[in-house]
Design a protein around this motif. Structure first.
Motif, PDB file in Angstrom:
ATOM      1  N   ALA A 108       2.261-108.626 108.469  1.00 40.16           N
ATOM      2  CA  ALA A 108       3.050-109.808 108.131  1.00 40.16           C
ATOM      3  C   ALA A 108       2.480-110.504 106.909  1.00 40.16           C
ATOM      4  N   ALA A 109       3.350-111.199 106.182  1.00 43.39           N
ATOM      5  CA  ALA A 109       2.914-111.922 104.987  1.00 43.39           C
ATOM      6  C   ALA A 109       1.770-112.873 105.300  1.00 43.39           C
ATOM      7  N   ARG A 110       1.783-113.477 106.486  1.00 44.40           N
ATOM      8  CA  ARG A 110       0.737-114.415 106.886  1.00 44.40           C
ATOM      9  C   ARG A 110      -0.641-113.765 106.958  1.00 44.40           C
ATOM     10  N   LYS A 111      -0.672-112.445 107.141  1.00 43.59           N
ATOM     11  CA  LYS A 111      -1.942-111.739 107.256  1.00 43.59           C
ATOM     12  C   LYS A 111      -2.350-111.089 105.934  1.00 43.59           C
ATOM     13  N   LEU A 112      -1.505-111.187 104.923  1.00 45.43           N
ATOM     14  CA  LEU A 112      -1.819-110.634 103.608  1.00 45.43           C
ATOM     15  C   LEU A 112      -2.711-111.593 102.825  1.00 45.43           C
ATOM     16  N   GLU A 113      -3.427-111.040 101.870  1.00 48.64           N
ATOM     17  CA  GLU A 113      -4.189-111.871 100.939  1.00 48.64           C
ATOM     18  C   GLU A 113      -3.315-112.093  99.710  1.00 48.64           C
ATOM     19  N   ILE A 114      -2.792-113.302  99.574  1.00 50.04           N
ATOM     20  CA  ILE A 114      -1.885-113.628  98.478  1.00 50.04           C
ATOM     21  C   ILE A 114      -2.532-114.697  97.608  1.00 50.04           C
ATOM     22  N   LEU A 115      -2.745-114.368  96.358  1.00 50.76           N
ATOM     23  CA  LEU A 115      -3.373-115.306  95.434  1.00 50.76           C
ATOM     24  C   LEU A 115      -2.537-116.582  95.318  1.00 50.76           C
ATOM     25  N   GLY A 116      -3.171-117.724  95.592  1.00 53.19           N
ATOM     26  CA  GLY A 116      -2.496-119.002  95.464  1.00 53.19           C
ATOM     27  C   GLY A 116      -1.633-119.387  96.651  1.00 53.19           C
ATOM     28  N   SER A 117      -1.728-118.638  97.762  1.00 48.24           N
ATOM     29  CA  SER A 117      -0.838-118.906  98.901  1.00 48.24           C
ATOM     30  C   SER A 117      -1.140-120.230  99.595  1.00 48.24           C
ATOM     31  N   ASP A 118      -2.315-120.800  99.329  1.00 42.80           N
ATOM     32  CA  ASP A 118      -2.657-122.091  99.942  1.00 42.80           C
ATOM     33  C   ASP A 118      -2.206-123.277  99.091  1.00 42.80           C
ATOM     34  N   ASP A 119      -1.549-123.000  97.981  1.00 41.28           N
ATOM     35  CA  ASP A 119      -1.043-124.037  97.077  1.00 41.28           C
ATOM     36  C   ASP A 119       0.466-124.155  97.270  1.00 41.28           C
ATOM     37  N   ILE A 120       0.931-125.281  97.798  1.00 43.86           N
ATOM     38  CA  ILE A 120       2.359-125.435  98.090  1.00 43.86           C
ATOM     39  C   ILE A 120       3.222-125.432  96.837  1.00 43.86           C
ATOM     40  N   HIS A 121       2.610-125.626  95.678  1.00 42.07           N
ATOM     41  CA  HIS A 121       3.363-125.568  94.428  1.00 42.07           C
ATOM     42  C   HIS A 121       3.540-124.124  93.955  1.00 42.07           C
ATOM     43  N   SER A 122       2.785-123.203  94.539  1.00 49.33           N
ATOM     44  CA  SER A 122       2.869-121.794  94.174  1.00 49.33           C
ATOM     45  C   SER A 122       3.647-120.981  95.215  1.00 49.33           C
ATOM     46  N   TRP A 123       3.241-121.123  96.482  1.00 51.23           N
ATOM     47  CA  TRP A 123       3.882-120.388  97.580  1.00 51.23           C
ATOM     48  C   TRP A 123       4.235-121.355  98.704  1.00 51.23           C
ATOM     49  N   GLN A 124       5.307-121.030  99.396  1.00 49.76           N
ATOM     50  CA  GLN A 124       5.705-121.825 100.556  1.00 49.76           C
ATOM     51  C   GLN A 124       5.991-120.885 101.726  1.00 49.76           C
ATOM     52  N   TRP A 125       5.678-121.374 102.928  1.00 50.57           N
ATOM     53  CA  TRP A 125       5.868-120.571 104.136  1.00 50.57           C
ATOM     54  C   TRP A 125       7.080-121.099 104.902  1.00 50.57           C
ATOM     55  N   LYS A 126       8.055-120.222 105.100  1.00 50.59           N
ATOM     56  CA  LYS A 126       9.301-120.635 105.746  1.00 50.59           C
ATOM     57  C   LYS A 126       9.782-119.557 106.736  1.00 50.59           C
ATOM     58  N   LYS A 127      10.653-119.990 107.621  1.00 55.87           N
ATOM     59  CA  LYS A 127      11.303-119.045 108.529  1.00 55.87           C
ATOM     60  C   LYS A 127      12.414-118.314 107.781  1.00 55.87           C
ATOM     61  N   HIS A 128      12.691-117.098 108.217  1.00 58.88           N
ATOM     62  CA  HIS A 128      13.810-116.350 107.642  1.00 58.88           C
ATOM     63  C   HIS A 128      14.531-115.651 108.796  1.00 58.88           C
ATOM     64  N   HIS A 129      15.821-115.856 108.895  1.00 59.87           N
ATOM     65  CA  HIS A 129      16.567-115.372 110.063  1.00 59.87           C
ATOM     66  C   HIS A 129      16.606-113.847 110.163  1.00 59.87           C
ATOM     67  N   GLU A 130      16.310-113.140 109.076  1.00 62.26           N
ATOM     68  CA  GLU A 130      16.337-111.680 109.120  1.00 62.26           C
ATOM     69  C   GLU A 130      14.942-111.073 109.276  1.00 62.26           C
ATOM     70  N   SER A 131      13.924-111.888 109.413  1.00 55.50           N
ATOM     71  CA  SER A 131      12.563-111.374 109.516  1.00 55.50           C
ATOM     72  C   SER A 131      12.134-111.225 110.973  1.00 55.50           C
ATOM     73  N   ARG A 132      11.361-110.195 111.235  1.00 50.36           N
ATOM     74  CA  ARG A 132      10.791-109.998 112.569  1.00 50.36           C
ATOM     75  C   ARG A 132       9.611-110.941 112.824  1.00 50.36           C
ATOM     76  N   PHE A 133       9.069-111.518 111.749  1.00 52.53           N
ATOM     77  CA  PHE A 133       7.931-112.425 111.862  1.00 52.53           C
ATOM     78  C   PHE A 133       8.385-113.883 111.850  1.00 52.53           C
ATOM     79  N   SER A 134       7.508-114.761 112.324  1.00 56.25           N
ATOM     80  CA  SER A 134       7.869-116.177 112.437  1.00 56.25           C
ATOM     81  C   SER A 134       8.067-116.834 111.080  1.00 56.25           C
ATOM     82  N   LYS A 135       7.277-116.423 110.087  1.00 54.29           N
ATOM     83  CA  LYS A 135       7.411-116.995 108.743  1.00 54.29           C
ATOM     84  C   LYS A 135       7.165-115.929 107.677  1.00 54.29           C
TER      85      LYS A 135
END
Length: 267
Positions: free
Chosen positions: A103-130
């Motif tokens: 899942a994206a939440r378990k990936l190492e994504i550069l800048g993922s802790d910066d809300i101006h760079s990445w945002q975590w949201k639900k998606h109705h077609e995803s098997r994962f929560s966010k």
């Protein structure tokens, strides 16, 4: 004369058990004896991964199946979530090999802790929560690691970035990709051998509505240890990128599957 009809049932069992699920289904046209054995619970138990029960136990939701064959097809058609929903597991229907999506939440994504760079949201077609929504970054760097011993041994695997493009996606045409065995290969060594990837034009539409692009491939040699890392990145900072929606990175066998018209893997 159909010589297959004269084979002992034990011999037929040994023949089918050493093939693949796809071959087992094909064998049913040879004789009634092959059809009977190919439907047996013991055969489908052989096609399940040896550690399937340990994997299933990592899921919070119960998986109720009456037969091994039913369990096999359930794990092919309906991926289960493991490790608090940060990993997905399923079986390749044609080979019986293990497949995982990180899942994206378990990936190492550069800048993922910066809300101006990445945002975590639900998606109705995803098997994962966010999933991860790219708002704006100058440089992409997404890594996914999986333990090589989790995978089926002696198997050619490929890693795929599973994603969608938002309405305002831009500057996502090109990127670089690499696969490395973390224990034996450094970032510097593999970056020099990185492939140039056409992120948008090389992507393929999946059956679940998402898109995927291959990041690279490798062999899960028996006896190898340590994690395998799949990475999508850019060598240099360039223009601002946005609109990428990342569901995860999937590891599955790199197998050329037969056409659906050639074999239907259901009796």
């Amino acid at each position: 004369m159909n010589y297959f009809e004269k084979l002992p049932e034990g011999c037929i069992f040994e023949i089918i058990s050493r093939t693949t699920p796809a071959d087992a289904v094909r064998s049913t046209i040879l004789s009634t004896g092959f059809k009977f054995v190919a439907k047996s619970d013991e055969i489908w138990g052989r096609f399940l991964p040896s550690d399937y029960q340990k994997i299933i136990d990592r899921s919070k939701l119960p998986l109720i199946c009456n037969t091994k064959k039913e369990l096999f097809f359930s794990l092919c058609d309906s991926p289960i979530l493991l490790d608090s929903g940060r990993l997905s597991f399923f079986i390749d229907k044609h080979s019986g090999k293990k497949c995982f999506m990180i899942a994206a939440r378990k990936l190492e994504i550069l800048g993922s802790d910066d809300i101006h760079s990445w945002q975590w949201k639900k998606h109705h077609e995803s098997r994962f929560s966010k999933v991860a929504y790219l708002h704006a970054v100058l440089q992409l760097d997404i890594r996914g690691k999986i333990g090589s011993k989790m995978l089926s041994p002696k198997t050619d695997y490929a890693a795929y970035l599973v994603f969608k493009l938002g309405r305002r996606s831009c500057e996502l045409e090109y990127a670089n990709s690499i696969i490395r065995f973390v224990k034996y290969e450094s970032d510097t060594e593999t970056e020099e051998q990185a492939n140039t990837l056409k992120l948008v034009t090389s992507a393929k539409l999946r059956g679940d509505g998402w898109m995927e692009v291959e990041l690279g491939h490798f062999n899960s040699k028996e006896g190898s240890d340590g994690p395998v890392e799949a990475r999508l990145f850019e060598m240099k900072r360039s223009s601002i990128k946005s609109g990428l929606i990342v569901e995860g990175i999937e590891f599955r066998p790199k197998i050329i599957k037969c056409r659906a018209s050639e074999v239907d893997l259901k009796f």
